[in-house]
Design an enzyme around this catalytic site. Structure first.
Site, PDB file in Angstrom:
ATOM      1  N   ASP A  35       0.826  -1.209   0.000  1.00  0.00           N
ATOM      2  CA  ASP A  35       0.000   0.000   0.000  1.00  0.00           C
ATOM      3  C   ASP A  35       0.861   1.261   0.000  1.00  0.00           C
ATOM      4  O   ASP A  35       0.519   2.262  -0.636  1.00  0.00           O
ATOM      5  CB  ASP A  35      -0.921   0.008   1.229  1.00  0.00           C
ATOM      6  CG  ASP A  35      -2.030  -1.034   1.093  1.00  0.00           C
ATOM      7  OD1 ASP A  35      -2.231  -1.537  -0.031  1.00  0.00           O
ATOM      8  OD2 ASP A  35      -2.676  -1.358   2.109  1.00  0.00           O
ATOM      9  N   LYS A 112     -12.656 -26.388 -20.621  1.00  0.00           N
ATOM     10  CA  LYS A 112     -13.467 -25.356 -21.256  1.00  0.00           C
ATOM     11  C   LYS A 112     -14.206 -24.626 -20.143  1.00  0.00           C
ATOM     12  O   LYS A 112     -15.221 -25.109 -19.629  1.00  0.00           O
ATOM     13  CB  LYS A 112     -14.452 -26.006 -22.231  1.00  0.00           C
ATOM     14  CG  LYS A 112     -15.129 -25.014 -23.124  1.00  0.00           C
ATOM     15  CD  LYS A 112     -15.868 -25.738 -24.244  1.00  0.00           C
ATOM     16  CE  LYS A 112     -16.455 -24.740 -25.225  1.00  0.00           C
ATOM     17  NZ  LYS A 112     -17.316 -23.743 -24.591  1.00  0.00           N
ATOM     18  N   GLU A 167     -10.328 -16.832 -21.022  1.00  0.00           N
ATOM     19  CA  GLU A 167     -11.685 -16.863 -20.492  1.00  0.00           C
ATOM     20  C   GLU A 167     -11.696 -16.146 -19.150  1.00  0.00           C
ATOM     21  O   GLU A 167     -10.927 -16.479 -18.256  1.00  0.00           O
ATOM     22  CB  GLU A 167     -12.128 -18.329 -20.325  1.00  0.00           C
ATOM     23  CG  GLU A 167     -13.604 -18.519 -20.108  1.00  0.00           C
ATOM     24  CD  GLU A 167     -14.427 -18.490 -21.398  1.00  0.00           C
ATOM     25  OE1 GLU A 167     -13.844 -18.331 -22.493  1.00  0.00           O
ATOM     26  OE2 GLU A 167     -15.664 -18.600 -21.288  1.00  0.00           O
ATOM     27  N   LYS A 297      -7.206 -29.949 -28.851  1.00  0.00           N
ATOM     28  CA  LYS A 297      -6.664 -29.290 -30.036  1.00  0.00           C
ATOM     29  C   LYS A 297      -5.322 -29.878 -30.433  1.00  0.00           C
ATOM     30  O   LYS A 297      -4.605 -30.437 -29.618  1.00  0.00           O
ATOM     31  CB  LYS A 297      -6.556 -27.788 -29.821  1.00  0.00           C
ATOM     32  CG  LYS A 297      -6.087 -27.341 -28.457  1.00  0.00           C
ATOM     33  CD  LYS A 297      -5.893 -25.835 -28.422  1.00  0.00           C
ATOM     34  CE  LYS A 297      -6.882 -25.105 -27.543  1.00  0.00           C
ATOM     35  NZ  LYS A 297      -6.391 -23.816 -27.052  1.00  0.00           N
ATOM     36  N   CYS A 414     -52.125 -51.313 -35.304  1.00  0.00           N
ATOM     37  CA  CYS A 414     -51.346 -50.444 -36.182  1.00  0.00           C
ATOM     38  C   CYS A 414     -52.269 -49.375 -36.764  1.00  0.00           C
ATOM     39  O   CYS A 414     -53.307 -49.707 -37.336  1.00  0.00           O
ATOM     40  CB  CYS A 414     -50.732 -51.272 -37.312  1.00  0.00           C
ATOM     41  SG  CYS A 414     -49.977 -50.261 -38.596  1.00  0.00           S
ATOM     42  N   CYS A 430     -45.695 -54.046 -35.952  1.00  0.00           N
ATOM     43  CA  CYS A 430     -46.776 -54.392 -36.857  1.00  0.00           C
ATOM     44  C   CYS A 430     -46.214 -55.526 -37.704  1.00  0.00           C
ATOM     45  O   CYS A 430     -45.273 -55.331 -38.464  1.00  0.00           O
ATOM     46  CB  CYS A 430     -47.170 -53.203 -37.735  1.00  0.00           C
ATOM     47  SG  CYS A 430     -48.202 -53.696 -39.134  1.00  0.00           S
ATOM     48  N   CYS A 435     -48.705 -54.214 -44.731  1.00  0.00           N
ATOM     49  CA  CYS A 435     -48.995 -52.909 -44.125  1.00  0.00           C
ATOM     50  C   CYS A 435     -48.496 -51.801 -45.057  1.00  0.00           C
ATOM     51  O   CYS A 435     -47.313 -51.754 -45.398  1.00  0.00           O
ATOM     52  CB  CYS A 435     -48.312 -52.796 -42.771  1.00  0.00           C
ATOM     53  SG  CYS A 435     -48.475 -51.164 -42.022  1.00  0.00           S
TER      54      CYS A 435
HETATM   55 ZN   LIG Z   1     -49.324 -51.894 -39.995  1.00  0.00          ZN
END
Ligand SMILES: [Zn+2]
Length: 678
Positions: A35, A112, A167, A297, A414, A430, A435
Site C-alpha cells: 500500500d 473449457k 476466459e 486441439k 397399427c 406391426c 402394411c
Molecule cells: Zn401396420
C-alpha cells in the site's frame, strides 16, 4: 532520481507484486508495504499526469467515468469450436484428425471454462485493448474493465505485438461471497462475469473478483511451431495458464519433450486420452470454477494451418461437452411411426424450439416403456436434449398438462393397417407385411442417398406416388411410366426427365448397395460387406446357401451371430422375397459383385482380422496399410479383441501391443508386413 524514472520503477515493481500476489499466490511483501508503494505512485501520477501510463498498476482500481464499449474488429481468428457429446464421437474425431494429418501429432486437452471469452491485444508488449468475442469478427472494447483484473499482465517483457485468447471467470467460492453481499442477485458466476465486463463503471468492476485463464497466443515474431511452446511463452510472460492441461501423443519422444518444456501439465500416450477425458468428467465437481467441457486441439501449428477452417470452426480443435444441449418445450402431440421392418416408434411433435443452433419440432420417445417411465402425455412441458446428430430425445416432464393430465397409451392396433401390434422385446411391431406404411417406408429407404441414391424422388414424391397407387412396391419404381406424371400438378417435363434419368442411373449401383437397399432385417451395409468378403458375392450364392437351412454356413462369418444367420435363412427362403429379387434382376439391377478390375490380387488375408497400431514409414497414414489388408480379403478393426488374428505394430505401438500379446494375436512389424504383401 527524476520523477519519470521513479514512476516507471514503481510501476514495474508494483505490477510484479500484483503478479506474485494474484497469479502466483506467493507475495514477497506485506500488504502494508504494498500500500505504501502504491500510494507513492498514485501521488506522483496525480502531480505529474504527463507521466502516468494507461497500464499503470493504479488503473487496476478502475475509474468512475462512464465506459462506452465501441465495436472493434478482431485481427486474429475468433471462431467457436465444433462439439462432440460422446466419448465415442471424440475418439472418432481424434482418429479422423490423425488420419488427415498423416503423421503422429500431439493433442492438447484443456478445460473449457464456463465464463466470458476475451481477446487481449498487446502492442510492444503492453496491453493495448481487450475485446469481447462478439460475433467473432467484431467485438466490444472493454479494455478499461479488463485492466482492473489483477491476473492480467498490463506490461510484459515482450517487445513485439501479440494477442492472447482467454476466459474471464469468477470462482465458485468468490461468487458465493460476493453474491451474498448482494442478497443473491446473480444467478451464476458466468452471468456475473459476462455482465461485469460490460459494467459501465470500471471502479465497480474492480470490486468484482474476476479471474482469467488464457489458452491461445498469437505472436508476430519468433512463432513457435507448437501450442505447448506458446503456452510456455505465455506463462513466462506472467499470464495465467490452466494447470489442468494435458498433452497426448503416440510418439513417446514428443511426450518427453513436452514434459521437459512444461513440467506442470499431465502427459501421456495417445491411448490414454479417452481415459483422461472420462476422469476429468468425473472430477469436474471438485473444481472451484465451472467448466462445461474440455477442448481438444492439435499441438502442431503447421498441421493446424494445413487442416484450416470450415466456415464456422477450426478443423484442428473440438470441444467435448459434458452435457448435451437441452431446451424446454411443449409436447403438442404424440404420433406412432411404423418402420419398414414393422417396428413401432412413438414420436413427440413439439412446439418448435431452438436447440444447439437448430430448430427442433420432433423428438423420439423410443417405446411404450419409455413413455410410461416419463409419465408423458400430450400438452406436457418437457426437457429435451440433443446428443450428437441423432434426433432429440425427451428427457423428463417438467409440468404436466394442467387441463388434461394424462399418460399416453399405446394403441392396440397399427394405425395404418389395423393389425394387432405385437410386443417383441422392448418394442411393439406391426407384423403385417402388407402394411401400406411398412411398404412405403421400405421404398423410401430403397431410394435414399445411402442406398440406391435416386435423389430425384424424395419422401414427398413417394408419398404422392404411393397415395395415387402409382407405386405399390420396390419393383414398381422401375416399372411405372413416369410420363403419366405430366398430367399431375407440379410435374413439368424437365422434372420428369430428371426422375427417369436418375432411376436409370441407379441400375448401375453395385450389388453391395442393391442388397443393402432391399432393407432386410439384419442385413445392413456392414453385414452385406462381410457377406461379400466371405465369398457370398452374388445373390445366387446366398440363395442357394440359405436353401440348405444350415445356420453354421452363415454364423461362421466373422461378426455374424446365430440371430443374423437365422434371419438370412428366413429372408432368402421366403417366396415373396425371392419373387421380388427375381423381378429386380429382370429389370437389370446388379445381383453379382463385379470383380474389381484393379485387384488381380489373391485374397491371402481372407478370414483374418487385423488391428493397426503405432506409426509407419511406408504406411502413413495408417489407412494405407488398412487398404492393403482389405484388398487381400482381410478385415481391419480399431480395437484388439479375442477375435484379432494379427496386430500390425509400428513404432510407439502403445497399449494395443500388450493387449494383442495377451490375446495371442500374431504380432507383425512393418518389414514383415511388406514381405507379406509381395
Ligand atoms: Zn401396420
Amino acid at each position: 532520481m527524476d520523477t519519470k524514472k521513479r514512476i516507471d520503477q514503481l510501476s514495474t515493481e508494483l505490477l510484479r507484486h500484483q503478479y506474485l500476489y494474484n497469479v502466483k499466490n506467493e507475495p514477497e511483501i506485506s500488504d502494508l508495504e504494498y500500500d505504501r508503494l502504491f500510494d507513492e505512485l498514485l501521488n506522483l501520477e496525480e502531480q505529474n499526469p504527463q507521466y502516468a501510463s494507461e497500464n499503470s498498476p493504479t488503473k487496476r482500481v478502475g475509474s468512475d467515468l462512464d465506459n462506452t464499449f465501441p465495436e472493434k474488429e478482431h485481427t486474429i481468428p475468433v471462431l467457436s469450436l465444433d462439439k462432440e457429446y460422446t466419448g465415442e464421437g471424440l475418439e472418432k474425431w481424434v482418429a479422423k484428425t490423425m488420419g488427415k494429418a498423416g503423421k503422429n501429432i500431439g493433442f492438447v486437452v484443456e478445460e473449457k471454462i464456463d465464463g466470458a471469452s476475451i481477446v487481449l491485444y498487446y502492442k510492444m508488449g503492453r496491453l493495448d485493448n481487450a475485446l469481447t468475442r462478439g460475433n467473432g469478427l467484431v467485438g466490444n472494447d472493454v479494455t478499461e474493465n479488463i485492466r482492473t483484473i489483477k491476473q492480467i499482465p498490463l506490461i510484459t517483457g515482450e517487445t513485439s505485438d501479440f494477442a492472447v485468447r482467454g476466459e474471464i471467470f469468477i470462482s465458485k467460492s468468490d461468487f458465493e461471497n460476493y453474491n451474498r453481499k448482494f442478497e443473491n442477485r446473480y444467478s451464476n458466476p458466468r452471468n456475473l462475469a459476462a455482465g461485469s465486463l460490460r459494467n459501465i463503471k470500471s471502479s465497480v468492476v474492480a470490486q468484482i473478483p474476476m479471474n482469467i485463464l488464457v489458452y491461445e497466443g498469437y505472436f508476430r515474431e519468433n512463432t513457435a511451431n507448437d501450442h505447448i511452446s506458446i503456452l510456455r511463452r505465455l506463462k513466462d510472460l506472467n499470464f495465467k495458464i490452466n494447470p489442468n492441461t494435458a498433452f497426448f501423443c503416440a510418439d513417446s519422444e514428443s511426450v518427453s519433450l513436452t514434459k521437459n518444456k512444461f513440467p506442470e501439465i499431465a502427459t501421456g500416450s495417445i491411448d490414454e486420452l479417452s481415459a483422461y477425458v472420462k476422469e476429468r468428467m468425473k472430477t469436474r465437481e471438485t473444481l472451484d470454477y465451472d467448466i462445461d467441457g474440455l477442448v481438444i486441439k492439435i499441438n502442431e501449428i503447421d498441421v493446424r494451418e494445413n487442416l484450416g477452417y470450415t466456415s464456422h470452426h477450426p478443423r484442428w480443435a473440438t470441444a467435448f461437452k459434458f452435457d448435451a444441449p437441452t431446451a424446454q418445450t411443449i409436447v403438442e402431440n404424440i404420433r406412432i411411426q411404423v418402420g419398414r421392418n414393422g417396428r413401432v416408434t412413438p414420436v413427440a411433435t413439439l412446439k418448435p424450439v431452438r436447440i444447439a443452433g437448430s430448430t427442433v419440432s420432433r423428438a423420439t420417445l423410443h417405446n411404450q416403456e419409455y413413455i410410461e417411465i416419463l409419465e408423458l402425455g400430450t400438452g406436457d412441458r418437457v426437457d429435451i436434449s440433443k446428443r450428437g446428430d441423432i434426433i432429440p430425445a425427451v428427457d423428463k416432464v417438467i409440468d404436466k398438462n394442467s387441463e388434461n393430465p394424462s399418460v399416453f397409451k399405446f394403441p392396440g392396433t397399427c394405425p395404418f393397417c389395423l393389425s394387432v401390434l405385437i410386443k417383441d422385446g422392448a418394442h411393439h411391431f406391426c407384423k403385417n407385411r402388407e402394411c401400406p406404411e411398412r411398404i412405403k417406408r421400405s421404398i423410401i429407404y430403397f431410394v435414399a442417398k445411402d442406398q440406391m441414391d435416386i435423389d430425384t424422388i424424395g419422401k414427398k414424391t413417394i408419398d404422392f406416388l404411393f397415395s395415387k397407387g402409382f407405386i405399390k412396391n420396390i419393383p414398381d419404381i422401375y416399372k411405372f411410366n413416369y410420363d403419366r406424371l405430366l398430367q399431375e400438378e407440379g410435374y413439368k417435363e424437365k422434372k420428369v426427365e430428371n426422375i427417369k434419368k436418375s432411376i436409370e442411373k441407379s441400375k448401375t449401383q453395385p450389388f453391395s448397395r442393391v442388397l443393402a437397399a432391399l432393407g432386410f432385417d439384419g442385413l445392413g451395409k456392414a453385414a452385406v460387406s462381410d457377406l461379400i468378403k466371405n465369398g457370398f458375392d452374388s445373390i445366387d450364392k446366398i440363395i442357394s446357401a440359405a436353401a440348405k437351412r444350415d445356420i453354421e454356413i452363415f454364423s461362421d462369418i466373422e461378426g455374424f451371430g446365430e440371430t443374423t444367420a437365422r434371419l438370412l435363412i428366413d429372408h432368402f427362403n421366403d417366396r415373396e422375397n425371392l419373387e421380388k429379387i427375381e423381378e429386380l434382376k429382370k429389370i437389370g439391377l446388379n445381383f453379382k459383385e463385379e470383380a474389381r478390375v484393379e485387384t488381380g490380387i489373391p485374397a491371402v488375408f481372407a478370414g483374418q482380422l487385423w488391428v493397426i497400431t503405432g506409426s509407419f514409414e511406408n504406411f502413413n497414414p495408417r489407412s494405407k496399410a488398412a487398404k492393403e489388408i482389405e484388398k487381400r480379403g482381410g478385415r481391419v478393426s480399431t480395437s484388439v479383441s479375442s477375435k484379432t488374428t494379427h496386430l500390425l505394430s509400428g513404432s510407439s505401438p502403445g497399449s494395443k501391443l500388450e493387449k494383442a500379446r495377451k490375446q495371442k494375436s500374431a504380432i507383425i512389424n512393418e518389414a514383415q508386413f511388406s514381405d507379406m504383401l509381395k
